[in-house]
Design an enzyme around this catalytic site. Structure first.
Site, PDB file in Angstrom:
ATOM      1  N   LYS A  76       0.850  -1.194   0.000  1.00 43.99           N
ATOM      2  CA  LYS A  76       0.000   0.000   0.000  1.00 43.99           C
ATOM      3  C   LYS A  76       0.885   1.243   0.000  1.00 43.99           C
ATOM      4  CE  LYS A  76      -3.903   1.949   2.617  1.00 43.99           C
ATOM      5  NZ  LYS A  76      -4.760   1.802   3.825  1.00 43.99           N
ATOM      6  N   SER A 151      -9.735   1.523   2.709  1.00 45.05           N
ATOM      7  CA  SER A 151      -8.895   2.322   1.837  1.00 45.05           C
ATOM      8  C   SER A 151      -7.811   1.516   1.111  1.00 45.05           C
ATOM      9  CB  SER A 151      -8.218   3.406   2.670  1.00 45.05           C
ATOM     10  OG  SER A 151      -7.322   2.833   3.614  1.00 45.05           O
ATOM     11  N   SER A 175      -9.969  -0.858   6.843  1.00 44.71           N
ATOM     12  CA  SER A 175      -9.355  -0.626   5.533  1.00 44.71           C
ATOM     13  C   SER A 175      -8.614  -1.813   4.930  1.00 44.71           C
ATOM     14  CB  SER A 175      -8.394   0.566   5.604  1.00 44.71           C
ATOM     15  OG  SER A 175      -9.113   1.776   5.584  1.00 44.71           O
TER      16      SER A 175
END
Lengths: 490, 100
Positions: A76, A151, A175
């Site tokens: 990420k 996310s 997330s």
């Protein structure tokens, strides 16, 4: 050859394939699919091939390879990578290249993993659909019209689309788990403090935790065993010894007591999601688990509690983005600076630069949360909102403490619906926040939780089964998740 | 409840955000709606309930049963630390004037 983590590591360790071949395969998948899916923001092509050559050379010298030998793991873009840009999904960090690695990145390198690139995400991890990314949304490979969740949507899609067998995300309020649920992948949020946060761009420091996505439970367990453990660079990182997460996969579930909280099967839960989750619970019961009802009475207040506490922490954490030490700087038009209608006192050129930089660099959702967080911390509102939410957080924790007096784990849906359509919730921030209702409580209580796929809807959309365990009892969670996964494959 | 525009502008000053007028109006409505939602917390009885700031007991990093030794280790070089700065001058971070 879209294999799982364990299979790839074994084949590279035994010399049945090379790390270079695995890296080239992953790069080929990324090249073929990323134009449509937008899962990667940066592909570290040269870097990953160099890592692969070094791993192959190490094997050629007869040295033992690490537990993630030649396994491609997407990162990420909130995780700092030395020499590879780290945007956090924001214009304000669009061109920022960190001078150091996050601790989890160092640990993956030491385990001989391959790091092919950085994945798209909601800006500063603030979002549940990936639509707040400054670089466009990620598409859900199960249905391109739908959100991948957020996310950590880019990491979830990298795994779901077979670009990499595993990825790292970060989970502040869901997330990792919610995008895992939306994309049909396995996603793990470890106990708060299990994994070092050093080098993770901070959103809400009392909640943020890094964890793995993988195609299967055992693969996620292996990645977690590599990244877990204390770190002198993160004071909140626990010294607890890591259990044998991989060994816990495949252990018997006979006699394990699983709690079903009725509050998680409430109004707003999609009937197909409910049917799928209840079928999984029935299967675990048939396999020997003891199913009990438990009560988590304050669940319905988790959204309000979270959006006070997380935004307060974010408003403080994001103060560092001011155009001075790194990232974007915007020098305002001097004539306009600080002399707006209403004759506010003239701002210094420095403060005008801060304001112009932050206005240009942050997107709408980030500004909304910074301002909300500033409001709940401001004089006159602190007690009513911030302190009150901290007290309700205690009540949410106590609900779990009481439930775990009776059961070994809690089983419930990960998200109230399957993946929603891109654009469906963007005009209503509150409805987006409500999509996190089932993942927020475990975050607020600092508990480990996993999302593992259960039966899809009639339209073929993935559904996630969430298993929440007591603090530092990830092993129980892996045992249950792997038993369920095994029963779906038999 | 809508946040009134003066409140919103005060928050923007505290948060060092220069907002356009349309943006101010939109954010006042949106944040007002969220504040109205989170006001449900008022209804919960929290008498004698201590606040949770953090779930982990935060303790200084220790080795064994004592403080870890204070050992000098390599850190970022001066050039590395300045490499990400939008403007660096005289071997430091350059900022616009702040003394009138």
């Amino acid at each position: 050859m879209n294999e799982d983590v364990i299979a790839i590591a074994g084949r590279v360790q035994r010399g049945e394939t090379t790390a270079v071949a695995v890296a080239e395969h992953a790069l080929g998948r990324i090249d073929a699919m990323n134009g449509e899916l937008n899962a990667f923001l940066t592909v570290a092509r040269e870097e990953v091939l160099e890592q692969a050559r070094a791993i192959d050379a190490k094997r050629a010298r007869g040295e033992a390879l690490g537990p993630l030998a030649g396994v491609p793991i997407a990162l990420k873009d909130a995780l700092c990578t030395r020499g590879v840009r780290t945007t956090c999904g924001s214009k304000i960090l669009e061109h920022w290249v960190p001078p150091y690695d996050a601790t989890v990145v160092t640990k993956l390198r030491q385990a001989d993993a391959l790091l092919p690139g950085k994945t798209n995400m909601d800006e500063f991890a603030m979002g549940s659909s990936n639509e707040s990314s400054a670089f466009g949304p990620v598409k859900n490979p199960r249905d391109l019209a739908r959100a991948p969740g957020g996310s950590s949507g880019g990491s979830a899609v990298a795994v779901a689309a077979g670009m990499t067998p595993a990825a790292l995300g970060s989970d502040t309020g869901g997330s990792i788990r919610q995008p895992a649920s939306f994309t049909g992948t396995v996603g793990v949020k470890p106990t708060y403090g299990r994994v070092s946060r050093f080098g993770l761009v901070a959103f809400a420091s009392s909640l943020d935790q890094i964890g793995p996505f993988a195609t299967d439970v055992r693969g996620a367990a292996r990645v977690l065993s590599v990244i877990a453990g204390k770190d002198e660079r993160d004071m909140t990182c626990l010294a607890a010894p890591a259990d044998d997460f991989e060994g816990a996969c495949g252990a018997s579930v006979k006699g394990l007591r699983i709690g079903v909280p009725e509050e998680y099967f409430a109004k707003g839960l999609d009937p197909e999601v409910e049917a799928s989750v209840r079928a999984a619970i029935a299967r675990l019961e048939a396999d020997g688990c003891i199913v009990k009802k438990v009560h988590l009475a304050h669940t319905r207040h988790a959204v309000a509690t979270y959006y006070v506490l997380a935004t307060a922490e974010a408003s403080s954490n994001l103060a560092r983005f001011d155009g001075v030490r790194y990232g974007l700087r915007v020098e305002p038009d001097r004539r306009a600076a600080g002399s707006g209608v209403g004759a506010a006192p003239t701002k210094s050129a420095l403060r005008a630069m801060y304001g112009a930089t932050r206005d240009a660099g942050f997107g709408a959702e980030v500004k909304r949360r910074i301002l909300l967080g500033t409001f709940v911390l401001s004089a006159g509102y602190y007690d009513a909102y911030y302190l009150k939410a901290q007290k309700v957080r205690t009540l949410i924790r106590r609900d779990f403490d009481a439930a775990f007096g009776e059961v070994d784990a809690i089983v419930c849906p990960t998200a109230p619906t399957p993946a929603f359509l891109l654009g469906e919730k963007t005009s209503d921030p509150l409805s987006m926040y409500l999509s996190d209702v089932y993942t927020l409580p475990a975050s607020l209580a600092g508990l480990p939780a996993i999302s593992v796929p259960c039966a899809p809807t009639a339209a073929g959309l993935p559904v996630g089964l969430q298993i929440i365990a007591p603090a530092l009892r990830e092993a129980t969670m892996f045992t249950l998740a792997s038993a369920w996964e095994g029963s779906t494959r038999s | 409840m809508d946040l009134d525009l003066d409140q919103l502008r005060h928050m923007a000053v505290l948060a060092e955000l220069s907002l356009g007028e349309d943006e101010e109006r939109r954010l006042a409505v949106e944040i007002g709606r969220i504040v109205a939602y989170v006001a449900e917390l008022e209804m919960i009885d929290t008498t004698n309930i201590p606040p949770t700031a953090h779930v982990a007991g935060i303790e200084p990093v220790r080795s064994g049963d004592g403080w870890r030794d204070d050992v000098a280790k390599p850190g970022l070089s001066h050039d590395e630390a300045l490499a990400g700065a939008p403007r660096a001058e005289h071997e430091g971070f350059a900022v616009p004037g702040f003394i009138e």
